[in-house]
Write a protein that holds these residues in place. Structure first.
Motif, PDB file in Angstrom:
ATOM      1  N   ILE A  24       0.880  -1.171   0.000  1.00 43.07           N
ATOM      2  CA  ILE A  24       0.000   0.000   0.000  1.00 43.07           C
ATOM      3  C   ILE A  24       0.913   1.215   0.000  1.00 43.07           C
ATOM      4  CG2 ILE A  24      -1.825   1.270   1.193  1.00 43.07           C
ATOM      5  CD1 ILE A  24      -2.697  -1.350   2.475  1.00 43.07           C
ATOM      6  N   ALA A  25       0.992   1.887  -1.137  1.00 46.21           N
ATOM      7  CA  ALA A  25       1.864   3.052  -1.286  1.00 46.21           C
ATOM      8  C   ALA A  25       1.002   4.306  -1.282  1.00 46.21           C
ATOM      9  CB  ALA A  25       2.656   2.958  -2.591  1.00 46.21           C
ATOM     10  N   THR A  26       1.251   5.182  -0.323  1.00 49.28           N
ATOM     11  CA  THR A  26       0.427   6.374  -0.153  1.00 49.28           C
ATOM     12  C   THR A  26       1.143   7.603  -0.721  1.00 49.28           C
ATOM     13  OG1 THR A  26      -0.419   5.426   1.913  1.00 49.28           O
ATOM     14  CG2 THR A  26      -0.913   7.748   1.473  1.00 49.28           C
ATOM     15  N   PRO A  27       0.630   8.204  -1.791  1.00 48.71           N
ATOM     16  CA  PRO A  27       1.248   9.421  -2.333  1.00 48.71           C
ATOM     17  C   PRO A  27       1.003  10.608  -1.409  1.00 48.71           C
ATOM     18  CG  PRO A  27      -0.258   8.374  -3.923  1.00 48.71           C
ATOM     19  CD  PRO A  27      -0.527   7.771  -2.589  1.00 48.71           C
ATOM     20  N   PHE A  28       1.861  11.602  -1.513  1.00 48.34           N
ATOM     21  CA  PHE A  28       1.630  12.859  -0.793  1.00 48.34           C
ATOM     22  C   PHE A  28       2.357  13.981  -1.523  1.00 48.34           C
ATOM     23  CE2 PHE A  28       5.472  11.046   1.064  1.00 48.34           C
ATOM     24  CZ  PHE A  28       6.334  12.129   1.118  1.00 48.34           C
ATOM     25  N   ILE A  29       1.873  15.192  -1.300  1.00 49.05           N
ATOM     26  CA  ILE A  29       2.521  16.393  -1.829  1.00 49.05           C
ATOM     27  C   ILE A  29       3.208  17.093  -0.671  1.00 49.05           C
ATOM     28  CG2 ILE A  29       2.155  18.635  -2.935  1.00 49.05           C
ATOM     29  CD1 ILE A  29      -0.253  17.414  -4.361  1.00 49.05           C
ATOM     30  N   ASN A  30       4.480  17.409  -0.850  1.00 46.14           N
ATOM     31  CA  ASN A  30       5.245  17.998   0.239  1.00 46.14           C
ATOM     32  C   ASN A  30       4.812  19.434   0.514  1.00 46.14           C
ATOM     33  OD1 ASN A  30       7.137  18.292   2.242  1.00 46.14           O
ATOM     34  ND2 ASN A  30       8.826  18.720   0.859  1.00 46.14           N
ATOM     35  N   THR A  31       4.584  19.746   1.783  1.00 41.45           N
ATOM     36  CA  THR A  31       4.346  21.109   2.253  1.00 41.45           C
ATOM     37  C   THR A  31       5.241  21.320   3.467  1.00 41.45           C
ATOM     38  OG1 THR A  31       2.588  20.519   3.815  1.00 41.45           O
ATOM     39  CG2 THR A  31       1.927  20.934   1.516  1.00 41.45           C
ATOM     40  N   PHE A  32       5.162  22.489   4.084  1.00 39.61           N
ATOM     41  CA  PHE A  32       5.971  22.737   5.270  1.00 39.61           C
ATOM     42  C   PHE A  32       5.407  22.051   6.507  1.00 39.61           C
ATOM     43  CE2 PHE A  32       7.364  26.170   2.520  1.00 39.61           C
ATOM     44  CZ  PHE A  32       8.735  26.189   2.744  1.00 39.61           C
ATOM     45  N   ASP A  33       4.122  21.687   6.480  1.00 37.74           N
ATOM     46  CA  ASP A  33       3.480  21.076   7.647  1.00 37.74           C
ATOM     47  C   ASP A  33       3.548  19.556   7.538  1.00 37.74           C
ATOM     48  OD1 ASP A  33       1.957  20.343   9.816  1.00 37.74           O
ATOM     49  OD2 ASP A  33       0.417  21.870   9.479  1.00 37.74           O
ATOM     50  N   HIS A  34       4.633  18.981   7.998  1.00 39.10           N
ATOM     51  CA  HIS A  34       4.823  17.547   7.907  1.00 39.10           C
ATOM     52  C   HIS A  34       3.896  16.777   8.851  1.00 39.10           C
ATOM     53  CE1 HIS A  34       9.151  17.994   6.109  1.00 39.10           C
ATOM     54  NE2 HIS A  34       8.206  18.487   5.336  1.00 39.10           N
ATOM     55  N   ALA A  35       3.526  17.389   9.955  1.00 42.23           N
ATOM     56  CA  ALA A  35       2.585  16.731  10.865  1.00 42.23           C
ATOM     57  C   ALA A  35       1.225  16.554  10.197  1.00 42.23           C
ATOM     58  CB  ALA A  35       2.448  17.537  12.149  1.00 42.23           C
ATOM     59  N   ALA A  36       0.792  17.550   9.441  1.00 41.33           N
ATOM     60  CA  ALA A  36      -0.484  17.454   8.723  1.00 41.33           C
ATOM     61  C   ALA A  36      -0.407  16.403   7.626  1.00 41.33           C
ATOM     62  CB  ALA A  36      -0.858  18.812   8.137  1.00 41.33           C
ATOM     63  N   ILE A  37       0.731  16.315   6.946  1.00 41.54           N
ATOM     64  CA  ILE A  37       0.908  15.280   5.921  1.00 41.54           C
ATOM     65  C   ILE A  37       0.799  13.897   6.558  1.00 41.54           C
ATOM     66  CG2 ILE A  37       2.485  14.291   4.222  1.00 41.54           C
ATOM     67  CD1 ILE A  37       3.720  17.048   3.871  1.00 41.54           C
ATOM     68  N   ALA A  38       1.467  13.717   7.697  1.00 45.44           N
ATOM     69  CA  ALA A  38       1.427  12.430   8.393  1.00 45.44           C
ATOM     70  C   ALA A  38       0.003  12.061   8.782  1.00 45.44           C
ATOM     71  CB  ALA A  38       2.322  12.481   9.632  1.00 45.44           C
ATOM     72  N   GLN A  39      -0.767  13.034   9.228  1.00 47.70           N
ATOM     73  CA  GLN A  39      -2.160  12.777   9.619  1.00 47.70           C
ATOM     74  C   GLN A  39      -2.990  12.332   8.418  1.00 47.70           C
ATOM     75  OE1 GLN A  39      -4.591  16.210  10.775  1.00 47.70           O
ATOM     76  NE2 GLN A  39      -5.417  15.007  12.470  1.00 47.70           N
ATOM     77  N   THR A  40      -2.835  12.999   7.281  1.00 46.58           N
ATOM     78  CA  THR A  40      -3.573  12.634   6.073  1.00 46.58           C
ATOM     79  C   THR A  40      -3.179  11.252   5.590  1.00 46.58           C
ATOM     80  OG1 THR A  40      -3.758  14.951   5.414  1.00 46.58           O
ATOM     81  CG2 THR A  40      -4.073  13.307   3.692  1.00 46.58           C
ATOM     82  N   ILE A  41      -1.888  10.960   5.609  1.00 47.55           N
ATOM     83  CA  ILE A  41      -1.402   9.642   5.183  1.00 47.55           C
ATOM     84  C   ILE A  41      -1.992   8.553   6.067  1.00 47.55           C
ATOM     85  CG2 ILE A  41       0.644   8.171   5.162  1.00 47.55           C
ATOM     86  CD1 ILE A  41       2.219  10.619   4.193  1.00 47.55           C
ATOM     87  N   ASP A  42      -1.962   8.763   7.369  1.00 48.46           N
ATOM     88  CA  ASP A  42      -2.488   7.763   8.299  1.00 48.46           C
ATOM     89  C   ASP A  42      -3.973   7.520   8.056  1.00 48.46           C
ATOM     90  OD1 ASP A  42      -2.083   6.079  10.717  1.00 48.46           O
ATOM     91  OD2 ASP A  42      -3.513   7.476  11.599  1.00 48.46           O
ATOM     92  N   ARG A  43      -4.722   8.588   7.800  1.00 51.76           N
ATOM     93  CA  ARG A  43      -6.154   8.442   7.523  1.00 51.76           C
ATOM     94  C   ARG A  43      -6.401   7.674   6.234  1.00 51.76           C
ATOM     95  NH1 ARG A  43      -7.400  13.426   7.679  1.00 51.76           N
ATOM     96  NH2 ARG A  43      -7.335  13.848   5.450  1.00 51.76           N
ATOM     97  N   ASN A  44      -5.684   8.016   5.177  1.00 45.82           N
ATOM     98  CA  ASN A  44      -5.869   7.334   3.892  1.00 45.82           C
ATOM     99  C   ASN A  44      -5.483   5.862   3.971  1.00 45.82           C
ATOM    100  OD1 ASN A  44      -6.730   9.729   2.801  1.00 45.82           O
ATOM    101  ND2 ASN A  44      -4.834  10.166   1.699  1.00 45.82           N
ATOM    102  N   PHE A  45      -4.392   5.588   4.675  1.00 43.42           N
ATOM    103  CA  PHE A  45      -3.963   4.195   4.830  1.00 43.42           C
ATOM    104  C   PHE A  45      -5.000   3.383   5.589  1.00 43.42           C
ATOM    105  CE2 PHE A  45      -1.860   0.987   7.518  1.00 43.42           C
ATOM    106  CZ  PHE A  45      -1.351   0.162   6.529  1.00 43.42           C
ATOM    107  N   ASN A  46      -5.537   3.921   6.664  1.00 45.22           N
ATOM    108  CA  ASN A  46      -6.531   3.195   7.458  1.00 45.22           C
ATOM    109  C   ASN A  46      -7.806   2.928   6.661  1.00 45.22           C
ATOM    110  OD1 ASN A  46      -4.907   3.019   9.753  1.00 45.22           O
ATOM    111  ND2 ASN A  46      -5.609   4.978  10.563  1.00 45.22           N
ATOM    112  N   ARG A  47      -8.196   3.867   5.836  1.00 45.30           N
ATOM    113  CA  ARG A  47      -9.380   3.658   4.986  1.00 45.30           C
ATOM    114  C   ARG A  47      -9.135   2.529   3.990  1.00 45.30           C
ATOM    115  NH1 ARG A  47     -10.800   9.296   2.406  1.00 45.30           N
ATOM    116  NH2 ARG A  47     -12.646   8.161   1.655  1.00 45.30           N
ATOM    117  N   ALA A  48      -7.950   2.488   3.416  1.00 44.41           N
ATOM    118  CA  ALA A  48      -7.619   1.406   2.489  1.00 44.41           C
ATOM    119  C   ALA A  48      -7.580   0.068   3.210  1.00 44.41           C
ATOM    120  CB  ALA A  48      -6.283   1.692   1.812  1.00 44.41           C
ATOM    121  N   MET A  49      -7.020   0.049   4.418  1.00 45.49           N
ATOM    122  CA  MET A  49      -6.946  -1.194   5.179  1.00 45.49           C
ATOM    123  C   MET A  49      -8.323  -1.729   5.517  1.00 45.49           C
ATOM    124  SD  MET A  49      -4.043  -2.626   5.749  1.00 45.49           S
ATOM    125  CE  MET A  49      -4.592  -3.644   7.120  1.00 45.49           C
TER     126      MET A  49
END
Length: 268
Positions: free
Chosen positions: A52-77
């Motif tokens: 399960i490879a989760t794409p993301f677009i880099n921004t300065f808020d890495h904590a927000a990116i991590a939160q979005t990734i975790d949510r998308n991964f859990n939905r796929a799971m």
């Protein structure tokens, strides 16, 4: 096996998978991991690992990116557990390259996750001014543009959230994944694996493995280049084929290292 998009993830599931790998790529190649890391990820799928490879677009808020990734991964799971995995328990491993390592470390520190281990390749935790050459220029432009406002501070600087120092503190205090494989390449000038190794070994003694391999920061991408020689075999053809062999020799060694760590009881 074919790649499928699912809740913002790219998914590759072999028949009867033995485990799941959640993959996160580097900052500037993470938007299409099914393409940029295709060779490495498909090799893992051939060996029986669902990817399960989760794409993301880099921004300065890495904590927000991590939160979005975790949510998308859990939905796929959740979706895969009801269909392809058929509610079977499968261990989950995180695998990250460069900035993807930082995001896995944040996810493993800020959220309650179940991970059998994490594979962290070429960890990078630079400050914004070092990681993005244009940041200082952008900051200068912003200072000139907003200097008319009384509440603007001329010393303002753009930085990632959390900053490198804050990230190390979070990992040292809150990281929850004991078993880790760290990979450092011999010709990687922007790698920061050594410092991370010290932090993780203090937190989880005897559970952290560091592997030093030949290669550079781009080795995990390992693009599949089909070099077609001309009608006559020129010296350039020989050089190109030699370079291709070297690239894949390094990538194959990375693949073997990962697979051996995932299943140390299987001889490769």
């Amino acid at each position: 096996m074919d790649w499928q998009e699912l809740y913002g993830n790219w998914v590759l599931v072999p028949d009867r998978p033995t485990a799941i790998i959640h993959f996160l790529g580097g900052a500037f190649v993470a938007t299409a991991p099914q393409i940029t890391y295709r060779r490495l990820l498909e090799r893992l799928a051939v060996e029986g690992y669902a990817v399960i490879a989760t794409p993301f677009i880099n921004t300065f808020d890495h904590a927000a990116i991590a939160q979005t990734i975790d949510r998308n991964f859990n939905r796929a799971m959740e979706a895969l557990s009801e269909t392809r995995f058929r509610s079977r328990y499968l261990p989950i491993y995180g695998m990250g390259h460069s900035m993807g390592c930082k995001l896995h470390l944040l996810i493993g520190s800020l959220y309650k996750v179940e991970r059998a281990g994490n594979i962290l390749i070429s960890f990078n935790n630079y400050a914004a001014r070092d990681a993005v050459p244009l940041v200082q220029q952008v900051t200068s432009v912003l200072a000139q543009f907003t200097s008319a406002f009384s509440d603007f501070s001329p010393n303002v600087a753009l930085e990632f959230t959390p900053s490198p120092v804050e990230t190390n503190q979070i990992i040292a205090q809150r990281y929850q994944v004991p078993r880790n494989l760290l990979v450092k390449f011999s010709n990687d000038t922007i790698d920061q694996t050594r410092g991370l190794t010290e932090i993780l070994q203090l937190r989880f003694p005897e559970m952290v493995t560091l592997q030093k391999l030949p290669g550079n920061h781009l080795t995990p991408l390992g693009p599949d280049v089909n070099w077609q020689a001309g009608d006559s075999f020129a010296p350039w053809d020989a050089i190109a084929q030699w370079m291709r062999q070297e690239v894949y020799r390094e990538l194959h060694q990375l693949e073997r290292t990962i697979l051996r760590w995932l299943n140390p009881f299987e001889t490769r």
